[in-house]
Design a protein around this motif. Structure first.
Motif, mmCIF file in Angstrom:
data_model
loop_
_atom_site.group_PDB
_atom_site.id
_atom_site.type_symbol
_atom_site.label_atom_id
_atom_site.label_comp_id
_atom_site.label_asym_id
_atom_site.label_seq_id
_atom_site.Cartn_x
_atom_site.Cartn_y
_atom_site.Cartn_z
ATOM 1 N N GLY A 1 39.761 16.381 42.815
ATOM 2 C CA GLY A 1 41.134 16.421 41.468
ATOM 3 C C GLY A 1 41.108 14.405 42.141
ATOM 4 O O GLY A 1 41.753 14.014 41.229
ATOM 5 N N ARG B 1 42.363 24.434 41.330
ATOM 6 C CA ARG B 1 40.582 24.296 40.813
ATOM 7 C C ARG B 1 40.066 25.153 41.774
ATOM 8 O O ARG B 1 40.547 25.090 42.793
ATOM 9 C CB ARG B 1 40.104 23.206 40.498
ATOM 10 C CG ARG B 1 40.993 21.591 40.382
ATOM 11 C CD ARG B 1 41.101 19.840 40.289
ATOM 12 N NE ARG B 1 40.869 19.862 41.793
ATOM 13 C CZ ARG B 1 42.591 19.443 42.065
ATOM 14 N NH1 ARG B 1 43.243 19.216 41.543
ATOM 15 N NH2 ARG B 1 42.099 19.030 43.119
ATOM 16 N N HIS C 1 43.770 24.052 46.366
ATOM 17 C CA HIS C 1 42.148 24.521 45.386
ATOM 18 C C HIS C 1 41.094 24.512 46.337
ATOM 19 O O HIS C 1 41.047 24.830 47.804
ATOM 20 C CB HIS C 1 42.010 23.409 45.174
ATOM 21 C CG HIS C 1 43.128 22.049 44.998
ATOM 22 N ND1 HIS C 1 43.487 22.846 43.474
ATOM 23 C CD2 HIS C 1 44.357 21.116 44.828
ATOM 24 C CE1 HIS C 1 44.662 21.745 43.476
ATOM 25 N NE2 HIS C 1 45.112 20.972 43.837
ATOM 26 N N GLY D 1 35.493 24.378 32.488
ATOM 27 C CA GLY D 1 35.038 24.177 33.164
ATOM 28 C C GLY D 1 33.745 23.769 32.807
ATOM 29 O O GLY D 1 33.059 24.234 31.436
ATOM 30 N N THR E 1 36.576 25.527 37.433
ATOM 31 C CA THR E 1 36.585 24.135 36.965
ATOM 32 C C THR E 1 35.023 23.841 37.647
ATOM 33 O O THR E 1 34.897 22.980 36.638
ATOM 34 C CB THR E 1 37.770 23.915 37.388
ATOM 35 O OG1 THR E 1 37.289 23.234 38.801
ATOM 36 C CG2 THR E 1 39.093 24.007 36.900
ATOM 37 N N ASP F 1 40.036 15.725 37.793
ATOM 38 C CA ASP F 1 40.137 16.440 37.499
ATOM 39 C C ASP F 1 41.603 17.409 37.947
ATOM 40 O O ASP F 1 41.526 17.564 39.419
ATOM 41 C CB ASP F 1 39.228 17.293 37.360
ATOM 42 C CG ASP F 1 39.720 19.018 36.324
ATOM 43 O OD1 ASP F 1 40.815 18.802 35.382
ATOM 44 O OD2 ASP F 1 38.966 19.812 36.467
ATOM 45 N N GLN G 1 43.901 19.554 36.874
ATOM 46 C CA GLN G 1 43.849 20.199 36.929
ATOM 47 C C GLN G 1 44.487 21.431 37.957
ATOM 48 O O GLN G 1 44.298 21.131 39.060
ATOM 49 C CB GLN G 1 42.945 21.345 36.472
ATOM 50 C CG GLN G 1 42.549 21.463 34.942
ATOM 51 C CD GLN G 1 41.704 22.729 34.413
ATOM 52 O OE1 GLN G 1 41.969 23.281 33.966
ATOM 53 N NE2 GLN G 1 39.789 22.213 34.366
#
Length: 504
Positions: free
Chosen positions: A71, A79, A132, A181, A150, A74, A76
């Protein structure tokens, strides 16, 4: 801060996991930074990188995959990163790079990572956003259904198996839309322009970034400038150095055959067939037959005929043994259209381009009418002395009737396509090509045909012409082999001393 800037800073905190520089900090080369900036740019959802083997494309993409898992740019929740490859072992290379880079992370980050190698290759990372995952999948489209990645890394996309590879790509790209993504599609060049990876490069769609390091075609394999172009990492200490590449190029030139085509495909990143079976002529051997200025039409002409059916092409080759001039024309039925037929044969708009260049035409409806087509063939060399019309005896009855209807009067030579006649014709054609006795203008029709033309050998080492792929069209190559081989026999017999029948 831009996602690309964050990614570059993250990558340069890692340590090189293997090789002569193992343990030293990652320092991205300019072409690598260029790809990261393009791949993670605004409004980009698909990034394509084509570069020669050994330029750390998998390592770079694996580092990006690790940053996406953690991350770094990103945030999110949950992931999902997917690494797709032709086989599990191929995907393991990228997995091992991710695991190797992870060893240089801070201890607390490493503690949050879990590595699994069975039943599948997977890495999980836990933080406040949940768990993730990063996992490896092989080229089976069903394994990607239901995913919402993603980030997707498609490794060596240019060399996936056709049907399974396409199914996996479609499944992955459809899943990317669920969460906005990105896809990284990396590979050395595919074998031809019609491959899906080549089409990503040649026909970029909105939202894609393309970076290709491919030299101009037709250059010597050991040309230094083009080696640098295909291997931009060499001068930055990435992969093989230029001296090694030049030495390997000269070795490949000396060995020829599949060694040379493989070097061009993988190390020079050229779009040439990597067919490992016994090809009729390699790309370099055929290019040696292409000349900028054709010799004149002089002396008698030999015409080679390969008659196709509804799906196949009908082709005619014209060869003048006295000057070594070669011309070739192909014909398809009008239905389906050339564009639709090209898509069915997995060659894109290649047939349309052949027609634009005057090398391919259409005649008839669902099949090519034989007698009118033969009349067109003879009109192409109207006024020339015809030494022989040579054809496959398998269709002797059909061709014989059409020759009578067309009113063609010239010597007819019937040849088989098996190991007996075919072996002699293939060897005579190859000998003529190697001796510089075949000269033609650059022809997309002939290049395409010879790219698909391979030979099968029987226990006695006799040759027989065959197709490298089921949808390949080698009709122009078959007609050329017939014409040149008969021309070689005529040249070998010398001038006639009379006493023979004259054809009016």
């Amino acid at each position: 801060m831009k996602a690309s800037t964050k990614a570059i800073r993250f990558l340069e905190t890692l340590a090189i996991p293997e090789g002569p520089l193992a343990g030293k900090p990652v320092r991205l080369a300019p072409f690598q930074k260029q790809f990261v900036r393009g791949a993670l740019g605004k409004d980009v959802n698909t990034a394509i990188l084509s570069i020669g083997r050994g330029n750390a494309k998998t390592a770079l993409s694996s580092g990006i995959a690790l940053g996406a898992l953690l991350g770094e740019w990103d945030d999110q929740p949950r992931r999902e990163i997917l690494i797709a490859a032709r086989t599990r072992d191929q995907g393991r290379i990228a997995y091992d790079f991710v695991a190797g880079f992870a060893r240089s992370l801070p201890d607390d980050v490493q503690a949050a990572l879990t590595f699994r190698r069975s039943p599948r290759l997977e890495i999980t990372f836990e933080d406040d956003g949940g768990e993730h995952s990063l996992r490896v999948i092989a080229a089976d489209g069903k394994t990607a259904l239901g995913t919402a990645p993603t980030l997707v890394l498609m490794d060596e996309r240019g060399h996936w198996m056709a049907d399974q590879g396409d199914a996996l790509e479609h499944a992955l790209l459809s899943g990317l839309g669920k969460r906005g993504g990105r896809a990284l599609i990396i590979s050395t060049s595919a074998p031809d322009d019609a491959h899906p990876f080549s089409r990503w490069i040649d026909e970029p769609v909105p939202g894609s970034y393309v970076q290709e390091h491919r030299p101009a075609p037709g250059l010597p394999a050991d040309d230094l400038a083009s080696l640098k172009e295909a291997n931009p990492g060499a001068k930055h200490g990435i992969g093989a150095d230029l001296n090694w590449l030049q030495a390997q190029a000269r070795r490949a030139i000396a060995r020829g055959g599949s060694a040379l085509t493989s070097f061009r495909l993988y190390n020079r990143n050229e779009r040439v067939s990597g067919e490992s079976r016994d090809v009729l002529l390699t790309v370099d051997e055929w290019q040696a037959c292409e000349v900028s200025e054709l010799p004149p039409r002089q002396g008698p002409c030999v015409i080679g005929i390969d008659l196709g059916g509804s799906a196949s092409m009908s082709a005619a080759a014209f060869y003048w043994p006295e000057t070594n001039r070669l011309e070739c024309l192909g014909t398809f039925p009008c239905k389906p259209s050339l564009l639709d037929r090209g898509r069915n044969d997995s060659v894109g708009d290649r047939y349309v381009e052949m027609a634009r260049r005057g090398e391919l035409s259409t005649l008839g409806d669902a099949t090519v009418p034989v007698a009118p087509w033969l009349s067109n063939v003879m009109r192409h060399v109207e006024g020339e002395a015809i030494a022989a019309l040579t054809m496959d005896r398998y269709k002797q009855a059909e061709l014989g009737e059409a020759i009578d209807r067309a009113g063609i009067r010239c010597p007819l030579v019937w040849r088989g396509q098996g190991f007996k006649d075919g072996g002699e014709d293939c060897e005579r054609f190859r000998r003529a090509a190697f001796d510089g006795k075949v000269k033609t203008n650059p022809s997309l029709l002939l290049r395409s045909a010879f790219a698909d033309a391979v030979t099968l050998r029987d226990p006695a080492n006799n040759l027989k012409l065959a197709k490298a792929r089921s949808t390949g069209r080698i009709d122009a190559a078959a007609a050329t082999v017939l014409a040149v081989a008969e021309g070689a026999r005529i040249a070998g017999r010398g001038n006639s001393k009379g006493g023979r029948v004259a054809w009016a």
